[in-house]
Design an enzyme around this catalytic site. Structure first.
Site, mmCIF file in Angstrom:
data_model
loop_
_atom_site.group_PDB
_atom_site.id
_atom_site.type_symbol
_atom_site.label_atom_id
_atom_site.label_comp_id
_atom_site.label_asym_id
_atom_site.label_seq_id
_atom_site.Cartn_x
_atom_site.Cartn_y
_atom_site.Cartn_z
ATOM 1 N N VAL A 137 0.878 -1.373 0.019
ATOM 2 C CA VAL A 137 0.449 -0.151 -0.144
ATOM 3 C C VAL A 137 0.653 1.595 0.229
ATOM 4 C CG1 VAL A 137 -1.801 -1.364 0.917
ATOM 5 C CG2 VAL A 137 -0.233 -0.128 2.247
ATOM 6 N N GLU A 138 0.179 2.054 -0.567
ATOM 7 C CA GLU A 138 1.102 3.303 -0.498
ATOM 8 C C GLU A 138 1.987 3.528 -2.003
ATOM 9 O OE1 GLU A 138 0.873 5.494 3.595
ATOM 10 O OE2 GLU A 138 -0.925 5.205 4.183
ATOM 11 N N GLY A 139 2.137 3.245 -2.747
ATOM 12 C CA GLY A 139 3.004 2.660 -3.181
ATOM 13 C C GLY A 139 4.027 2.027 -3.247
#
Length: 530
Positions: free
Chosen positions: A225-227
């Protein structure tokens, strides 16, 4: 009207307000002359007609609310658009800036907390679990894993402190937050893997007494998640870093887009400055390399000064190599993801090493923490060296690669990983109560209650350390427990023989039982699943 289908939306199943990014088109020119107005962000109540939401995924059997949502012919009034009419078309900037802040807080902090929990629990377990009457934490193979756990935890905590202090000051350090997210979650993965290895069967048997298994299961969620970490390393860290951090590159691009003599003059000025900057960095890298970093500057004296000098040397080398890569490869560099990924590694570990040194200074340079500082700095600088060496070995223009090796590594690759002595000192810090250990795990919940799953470890560690002198006395007297009788019966015989007094016998009995409770795993009927 909007139509969409989204997957993997964090907190989607329980959301009451949906953050949505979409491209705005105005074919009737109600908002102006342009038809394509660009990416825009809005906050949409999930009760709005046309929205389907509430179903959830099952991400690795973890209690993580994640799920899909859909929209069919959903009307978005102007007052739902973030910033209203004036912010239409500016959604991409919003997304990037918000991501650059959020990814520097949540997942890096989670990684640091996981490291602290692993350091605390694994250190205590390695002290309690014995083989051949010796705590397993004193075996060199286990010490290697404990050193990584302690060193990486110190590095992660230092990086979180520095990154969040920049965010608190109102900065938007997109590159540093990307580094923090990617490299700290990878450190967390390594730390938890090492903790599982040390715990062995204690870590893999699920149940109410297992404090590691769910963390181990959920690691890929933080990685994704988040990149996603592969994307962040190969494209974002170096790609954004070279644009945001270079003192001349943005000026050159701006000037190239200008018409007339002014644009040409500004471009020439930026280009000449760029050449001078590159030559200066090549000269510094060669000078510092030939001197073994002795001629490089350091703001402090003492045992850590050499690390500041090496950071200066590798910073100059990384900057000069970046300029050569940009000059030779140009736009092709962004497709050389392995090379850009290695540049990202070099930049990242320079930052992690710098954050560690700053933490050591901020803490007042406690001498007891030096083993951790030495481990982190030597580990980080070795990673920088390997990254730059990898760039040179894989650089497509071999003549330039040879020249880069001459001024980056004139004396060869001389950085080494932490030696066995440093590993031993860090490992012993984890298995022995101390102020340094308390500093390392500060911020996570620590209990010594016998009813708490990790508190049992602390309770048993305290009791067992009190019992160790008595156990040594018995071994010296060749008094060895045999399994043809119960442990308490054996202690009673020793009391009757005046070998032990009743208080010593009670302490040994309590120690044995507390250690047993701390290291035992859960079991269930054969037809029952956890």
């Amino acid at each position: 009207m909007l139509n969409w289908e989204k997957r993997y939306i964090t907190l989607g199943p329980i959301a009451t307000l949906l953050g949505l990014a979409f491209r705005v088109y105005d074919p009737d020119h109600l908002l102006g002359l342009e038809e394509d107005l660009g990416i825009t962000c809005a906050l949409v109540p999930t009760s709005t007609a046309g929205i389907e939401i509430g179903r959830r995924h099952d991400p690795l059997n973890i209690a993580f609310q994640n799920g899909p949502n859909r929209g069919t012919n959903v009307f978005i009034p102007m007052h739902w658009v973030i910033g209203g009419h004036d912010m239409i078309g500016k959604g991409w900037r919003m997304l990037v800036e918000r991501l650059s802040i959020g990814r520097g807080v949540s997942l890096p902090s989670l990684s640091s907390a996981a490291g602290k929990m692993a350091s605390d629990s694994t250190g205590a377990y390695a002290r309690l679990r014995k083989q051949f009457n010796t705590p397993i934490g004193r075996f060199e193979g286990v010490e290697e894993a404990l050193a990584r756990i302690g060193g990486m935890t110190y590095m992660m905590d230092a990086t979180v402190r520095l990154t969040t202090s920049a965010l608190d000051a109102g900065e938007k350090p997109a590159v540093l937050t990307a580094i923090s997210k990617r490299y700290l979650t990878e450190c967390m993965r390594q730390v938890i893997n090492d903790a599982m290895d040390v715990h062995g069967g204690r870590g893999i048997c699920m149940g109410p007494s297992n404090y590691l298994g769910r963390t181990y299961q959920s690691i890929p969620v933080a990685i994704t998640v988040e990149g996603a970490n592969i994307l962040t390393r190969s494209l974002i860290v170096f790609g954004q870093g070279v644009m945001r951090c270079h003192p001349y590159l943005q000026d050159e691009i701006t000037a190239a887009d200008m018409d007339g003599d002014e644009g040409l003059a500004r471009f020439d000025q930026a280009l000449m400055g760029h050449f001078a900057y590159t030559i200066a960095n090549v000269s510094r890298a060669l000078l510092y390399g030939l001197s073994g970093s002795l001629l490089a500057p350091s703001p402090v004296d003492g045992e850590t000064s050499r690390y500041y000098k090496q950071i200066s040397r590798f910073s100059a080398a990384t900057s000069a190599m970046t300029d050569v890569a940009l000059l030779v490869l140009g736009g092709e560099l962004k497709r050389k993801e392995c090379i850009s990924g290695r540049f990202a590694d070099a930049l990242a570990y320079l930052y992690l090493c710098s954050a560690t040194l700053k933490r050591f200074e901020d803490d007042g340079r406690p001498k007891a923490d030096l083993p951790l500082v030495h481990w982190v700095c030597q580990y980080s600088l070795f990673q920088v060296q390997q990254a730059l060496d990898g760039v040179i070995r894989n650089f497509p223009v071999r003549l330039l690669a040879w020249k880069m090796r001459v001024w980056v590594f004139p004396l060869g690759c001389r950085c080494r990983l932490p030696d066995d002595h440093i590993q031993h000192r860090v490992a012993q810090m984890l298995i022995e109560p101390s102020v340094s250990r308390d500093r390392l795990v500060a911020g996570v919940y620590v209990s010594d209650s016998k009813d708490d799953v990790i508190g049992r470890l602390h309770h048993a560690m305290t009791i067992s350390m009190q019992a160790e002198p008595i156990e040594r006395k018995l071994r010296k007297q060749k008094q060895v427990y045999r399994s043809d009788q119960t442990y308490d019966a054996w202690l009673e015989i020793l009391v009757q023989e005046k070998t032990l007094n009743q208080q010593e016998a009670d302490l040994l009995s309590e120690s044995r039982e507390s250690v047993r409770r701390a290291i035992m795993v859960d079991d269930f009927p054969a037809d029952e699943w956890v």
